[in-house]
Design an enzyme around this catalytic site. Structure first.
Site, PDB file in Angstrom:
ATOM      1  N   CYS B  77       0.691  -0.799   0.178  1.00 52.62           N
ATOM      2  CA  CYS B  77       0.231  -0.261   0.013  1.00 52.62           C
ATOM      3  C   CYS B  77       0.665   1.029   0.164  1.00 52.62           C
ATOM      4  CB  CYS B  77      -0.934  -0.431   1.266  1.00 52.62           C
ATOM      5  SG  CYS B  77      -2.455   1.008   0.620  1.00 52.62           S
ATOM      6  N   HIS B 181      -3.675  -5.408  -0.466  1.00 49.21           N
ATOM      7  CA  HIS B 181      -3.461  -5.904   1.226  1.00 49.21           C
ATOM      8  C   HIS B 181      -3.418  -6.781   0.816  1.00 49.21           C
ATOM      9  CE1 HIS B 181      -2.863  -1.525   2.923  1.00 49.21           C
ATOM     10  NE2 HIS B 181      -4.380  -1.261   2.222  1.00 49.21           N
ATOM     11  N   GLU B 183      -2.501  -8.620   3.334  1.00 48.42           N
ATOM     12  CA  GLU B 183      -3.033  -9.389   4.972  1.00 48.42           C
ATOM     13  C   GLU B 183      -3.760  -9.372   4.931  1.00 48.42           C
ATOM     14  OE1 GLU B 183      -1.463  -6.784   3.856  1.00 48.42           O
ATOM     15  OE2 GLU B 183      -2.585  -5.138   4.812  1.00 48.42           O
TER      16      GLU B 183
END
Lengths: 255, 204
Positions: B77, B181, B183
């Site tokens: 990001c 993202h 994650e």
């Protein structure tokens, strides 16, 4: 193109997930850490966690639980319930949430939305609205606060528009009339709000069958659908929901 | 050991949680020695570009040096956006300059919201190591208002469609970056992180 999101919601009371009907008659639905991990693994697009015990006062204890849930959740994670200040939001975000949802506090102090958006970005700020159909006015809904216990004179559509201007990045719209009934979302309400704002709207309250989810998106104009009972109690899996929506031509995220 | 750079921006914890979940040894740190000793560096970040680069401060030089010496780096990001030359988010800010390109606003399109927030498909080129084993196209979670216009001829780029072909990931030698993202992108995202950890292990 962005996909339509399928979002299970954990209503948490005294550290347990519960689910009621029209905000009453709560029934136990499991452990939030386990359910959160299950939804993350099963391919849910996001997870919402609402501490429904906390609407009057923010509870510190929730932070610990949010941390535990976040350890096993690898999808965007929204937390709400009793949050009143940007400091509390900061604490929630630092404990592993990606977005915070505010409801009662935003009604009593609308500038909270602006402060939050300036500090964390609009993408972090979800305005939750609990809507109840106004008596004798089929196309009007009133905003309710304090976990639905307190009706206000505020019009839902006007509040949604104002919320967007103030800095909310998303609207989580719950129909109190439809909540827990499994009779379908209130798509008149959904359409009225989704037409009025440019930010994404999450429809909530009333999911019982797969076509209800389709209708909330196709008829109600929702960008995302929230559900609790139908996935908590094993009626449908996330994959079944997504396969169904895909078969009816909606863009969904199949991992 | 993978080091996740701790520099006072949002979301660092989620990245650590995800790396731990896939069985990776991970340390959250801003200590010089820890970063030097790591097998790979993850630069996460949810913040405005200017704020993030200021918070990174002196670490910017160290990360740049170690990366140019061959240590694998993954930017996520804003951490990805900082790999480029500059950004125009709230004023002009210099990035790390590891990959040529500028970070600019997503163009206004009446059909599409900004921020670009949600799950979007990314076309995965065969020759990008982060996407090994993931097939031709996968959906990832995005949340951003600026994007990197990649001009580096040595960089491989993966794209997503948001009214135009928008860069979503880059790879240049040992430098990797993703706008989305991983994650927060479910099992697909965890696989991307796993691929990065394997790249680091191979590099040891």
């Amino acid at each position: 193109m962005l996909t339509k999101r399928i979002i299970p919601c954990l209503d948490v009371k005294d550290n347990r997930v519960v689910k009621g009907i029209k905000f009453l008659n709560l029934r136990d639905a499991g452990d939030p850490v386990e359910l959160g991990a299950r939804y993350s693994d099963e391919g849910a697009d996001e997870l919402v966690f609402l501490d429904i015990t906390a609407t009057i006062r923010f509870r510190k204890t929730i932070i610990e639980l949010v941390e535990k849930v976040a350890e096993n959740v690898f999808i965007p994670f929204t937390v709400g319930g009793g949050i009143q200040t940007v400091e509390q939001m900061d604490e929630i975000l630092r404990s592993g949430a990606d977005k915070v949802s505010v409801n009662t506090a935003a009604v009593s102090k609308p500038e909270l939305l602006t402060e939050a958006a300036q500090r964390f970005g609009s993408q972090c700020v979800v305005l939750a609205i609990d809507a109840r159909r106004a008596k004798d006015k089929p196309h009007k809904w009133q905003v309710c606060v304090k976990a639905g216990t307190e009706p206000t004179e505020i019009d839902v559509v006007e509040w949604a528009i104002r919320g967007e201007k103030l800095g909310a990045g998303e609207i989580l719209l719950t129909s109190m009339d439809a909540d827990g009934t499994k009779a379908g979302y209130d798509n008149k309400l959904n359409k009225a709000v989704s037409d009025a704002v440019d930010i994404p709207m999450i429809a909530s309250g009333g999911a019982g069958k797969l076509n209800h989810l389709y209708d909330a998106i196709a008829v109600g104009g929702a960008d995302a659908v929230l559900m609790a009972s139908i996935t908590h109690f094993g009626n449908y899996t996330i994959n079944q929901i997504k396969d169904y929506l895909a078969s009816r031509g909606l863009p969904v995220n199949i991992q | 050991m993978i080091v996740v750079i701790d520099y006072n921006v949002g979301n660092v914890k989620s990245v650590c949680n995800a790396l731990r979940h896939i069985g990776c040894q991970v340390t959250l740190s801003r200590k010089r020695e820890t970063i030097e000793d790591s097998t790979g560096i993850v630069l996460p970040g949810v913040a405005a570009f200017g704020y993030a680069i200021n918070q990174l401060g002196e670490l910017a030089k160290l990360i740049k040096k170690l990366t140019l010496d061959g240590k694998p780096l993954l930017g996520i990001c804003v951490g990805y956006q900082m790999l480029f030359d500059q950004s125009s988010e709230y004023g002009r800010h210099d990035g790390l300059g590891l990959i040529s390109g500028s970070v600019i606003p997503i163009p206004i399109n009446p059909q599409l919201c900004v921020p670009h927030m949600g799950w979007n498909q990314v076309k995965l080129p065969d020759d990008m190591d982060l996407f090994t084993g993931l097939g031709k196209e996968k959906t990832f979670y995005f949340a951003h208002s600026f994007y990197a216009d990649v001009t580096d001829l040595q960089a491989k780029t993966a794209f997503t469609d948001y009214g135009f072909a928008m860069p979503a990931a880059v790879q240049k030698a040992n430098i990797y970056g993703v706008q989305f993202h991983p994650e927060k992108s479910s099992i697909t995202g965890l696989k991307v992180l796993k691929n990065f950890v394997e790249i680091c292990l191979r590099n040891e």
